[in-house]
Design a protein around this motif. Structure first.
Motif, short mmCIF file in Angstrom:
data_model
loop_
_atom_site.label_atom_id
_atom_site.label_comp_id
_atom_site.label_asym_id
_atom_site.label_seq_id
_atom_site.Cartn_x
_atom_site.Cartn_y
_atom_site.Cartn_z
N ARG A 83 0.82 -1.21 0.00
CA ARG A 83 0.00 0.00 0.00
C ARG A 83 0.86 1.27 0.00
O ARG A 83 0.52 2.27 -0.65
CB ARG A 83 -0.92 0.00 1.22
CG ARG A 83 -2.02 -1.06 1.22
CD ARG A 83 -3.25 -0.59 0.46
NE ARG A 83 -3.77 0.64 1.03
CZ ARG A 83 -4.69 0.67 2.01
NH1 ARG A 83 -5.18 -0.46 2.50
NH2 ARG A 83 -5.14 1.82 2.47
N ASP A 84 1.98 1.24 0.72
CA ASP A 84 2.86 2.41 0.78
C ASP A 84 3.46 2.74 -0.58
O ASP A 84 3.82 3.89 -0.84
CB ASP A 84 3.99 2.18 1.79
CG ASP A 84 3.50 2.21 3.23
OD1 ASP A 84 2.37 2.69 3.47
OD2 ASP A 84 4.24 1.74 4.11
N SER A 85 3.59 1.73 -1.43
CA SER A 85 4.16 1.94 -2.77
C SER A 85 3.09 2.13 -3.84
O SER A 85 3.43 2.36 -5.00
CB SER A 85 5.05 0.75 -3.15
OG SER A 85 6.13 0.63 -2.25
N TRP A 86 1.84 2.02 -3.44
CA TRP A 86 0.74 2.13 -4.41
C TRP A 86 0.34 3.59 -4.57
O TRP A 86 0.14 4.30 -3.59
CB TRP A 86 -0.45 1.31 -3.95
CG TRP A 86 -1.62 1.38 -4.89
CD1 TRP A 86 -2.72 2.17 -4.79
CD2 TRP A 86 -1.78 0.61 -6.09
NE1 TRP A 86 -3.56 1.94 -5.84
CE2 TRP A 86 -3.00 1.01 -6.67
CE3 TRP A 86 -1.00 -0.36 -6.72
CZ2 TRP A 86 -3.47 0.45 -7.86
CZ3 TRP A 86 -1.46 -0.90 -7.91
CH2 TRP A 86 -2.68 -0.51 -8.45
N GLN A 108 9.37 -7.71 -1.91
CA GLN A 108 8.60 -8.14 -3.06
C GLN A 108 7.25 -7.44 -3.14
O GLN A 108 6.76 -7.14 -4.24
CB GLN A 108 8.40 -9.66 -3.02
CG GLN A 108 9.67 -10.47 -3.18
CD GLN A 108 10.41 -10.13 -4.46
OE1 GLN A 108 9.81 -10.00 -5.53
NE2 GLN A 108 11.73 -9.98 -4.36
N ALA A 109 6.65 -7.14 -2.00
CA ALA A 109 5.36 -6.42 -1.99
C ALA A 109 5.53 -5.04 -2.61
O ALA A 109 4.70 -4.58 -3.41
CB ALA A 109 4.82 -6.31 -0.57
N ARG A 110 6.60 -4.35 -2.25
CA ARG A 110 6.85 -3.02 -2.82
C ARG A 110 7.09 -3.12 -4.33
O ARG A 110 6.58 -2.30 -5.11
CB ARG A 110 8.04 -2.37 -2.11
CG ARG A 110 7.74 -1.95 -0.67
CD ARG A 110 8.88 -1.16 -0.08
NE ARG A 110 10.03 -2.01 0.25
CZ ARG A 110 10.21 -2.57 1.45
NH1 ARG A 110 9.35 -2.36 2.43
NH2 ARG A 110 11.29 -3.31 1.68
N LYS A 111 7.86 -4.11 -4.73
CA LYS A 111 8.15 -4.28 -6.16
C LYS A 111 6.89 -4.61 -6.96
O LYS A 111 6.71 -4.10 -8.08
CB LYS A 111 9.21 -5.37 -6.37
CG LYS A 111 10.61 -4.97 -5.91
CD LYS A 111 11.60 -6.11 -6.17
CE LYS A 111 13.02 -5.71 -5.80
NZ LYS A 111 14.00 -6.81 -6.02
N LEU A 112 6.04 -5.44 -6.40
CA LEU A 112 4.82 -5.82 -7.11
C LEU A 112 3.86 -4.65 -7.23
O LEU A 112 3.18 -4.49 -8.26
CB LEU A 112 4.15 -7.00 -6.40
CG LEU A 112 4.82 -8.35 -6.63
CD1 LEU A 112 4.29 -9.39 -5.66
CD2 LEU A 112 4.62 -8.81 -8.07
N GLN A 140 1.28 -1.26 -11.20
CA GLN A 140 0.91 0.06 -11.70
C GLN A 140 1.53 0.33 -13.07
O GLN A 140 0.89 0.95 -13.92
CB GLN A 140 1.35 1.14 -10.70
CG GLN A 140 0.52 1.10 -9.43
CD GLN A 140 0.97 2.09 -8.40
OE1 GLN A 140 0.24 3.02 -8.09
NE2 GLN A 140 2.16 1.93 -7.89
N THR A 141 2.74 -0.13 -13.29
CA THR A 141 3.39 0.06 -14.59
C THR A 141 2.63 -0.66 -15.69
O THR A 141 2.49 -0.17 -16.81
CB THR A 141 4.84 -0.44 -14.55
OG1 THR A 141 5.55 0.28 -13.55
CG2 THR A 141 5.52 -0.26 -15.88
#
Length: 212
Positions: A26-29, A200-204, A209-210
């Motif tokens: 969520r922090d990276s979304w 991995q959660a941050r990367k996904l 989004q990409t």
């Protein structure tokens, strides 16, 4: 506007490892999120009235059927409106939390979310399942073959005859190692699994989004 639908099913609140890893996603979304916390506000289990309402004429529904249909319609609309999914589904007694099963039973409706002539309407949309577990369940472990969470969800969420989502899975393991004395020697493995799951959660989140 399309959004991330986050379905949370842990009963542990902020102490939940599954929720903590989900927060890294969520922090990276970047974008809108709808968060349904089934641990805090579970949806009703499917009833006879709910099943009957699916085939009954709207004008002929009983009050019980109409009420059950309204719940299903709300959850299905919320599900279909999302472009991406985040499912927080820890292992409870080798299987999925009952609150998540109740949610699945409400939204999996032939003609609405599955078994349509052109395939499921959500087919191909990215989804991440985060499923923390107290032990280890990989090949070579004593618990290998006893994970009834990931295989079940891969069938229910990803199969083209069901919801058809493009599912990725993260399984932070050995979460009991820091609190169960006889598992203490496994703490380094737990810490490594947890750190990898956060990364991995941050990367996904970025990858989803990409691709969208």
């Amino acid at each position: 506007m399309p959004y991330l639908l986050h379905i949370d099913s842990s009963s542990l609140g902020t102490d939940s490892v599954s929720r903590q890893v989900a927060e890294s996603f969520r922090d990276s979304w970047r974008g809108p999120v709808i968060h349904r916390d089934l641990g805090a506000a579970p949806v009703p289990h499917l009833t006879a009235a709910g099943i009957a309402s699916r085939s009954a004429d709207k004008a002929a529904r009983t009050p019980e059927q109409a009420a059950a249909a309204a719940i299903q319609d709300e959850l299905i609309e919320e599900f279909l409106g999302a472009s991406t999914y985040l499912f927080t589904v820890p292992m409870y007694n080798y299987s999925i939390p009952s609150v998540f099963k109740a949610w699945l039973d409400q939204i999996m409706v032939v003609g609405a979310t599955m078994a349509l002539p052109d395939g499921p309407p959500a087919a191909g949309r990215p989804a991440l399942v985060i499923s923390a577990r107290g032990g280890g369940y990989g090949p070579g472990t004593p618990n290998h073959g006893m994970d009834h969470v990931v295989p079940t969800l891969e069938t229910v969420l990803a199969h083209p005859q069901t919801l058809g989502l493009d599912v990725s899975v993260l399984t932070p393991e050995l979460t009991l190692a820091p609190v169960v004395p006889y598992m203490s020697e496994l703490i380094p493995l737990h810490e490594a699994s947890l750190a990898d799951s956060h990364e991995q959660a941050r990367k996904l989140a970025e990858a989803f989004q990409t691709a969208s």
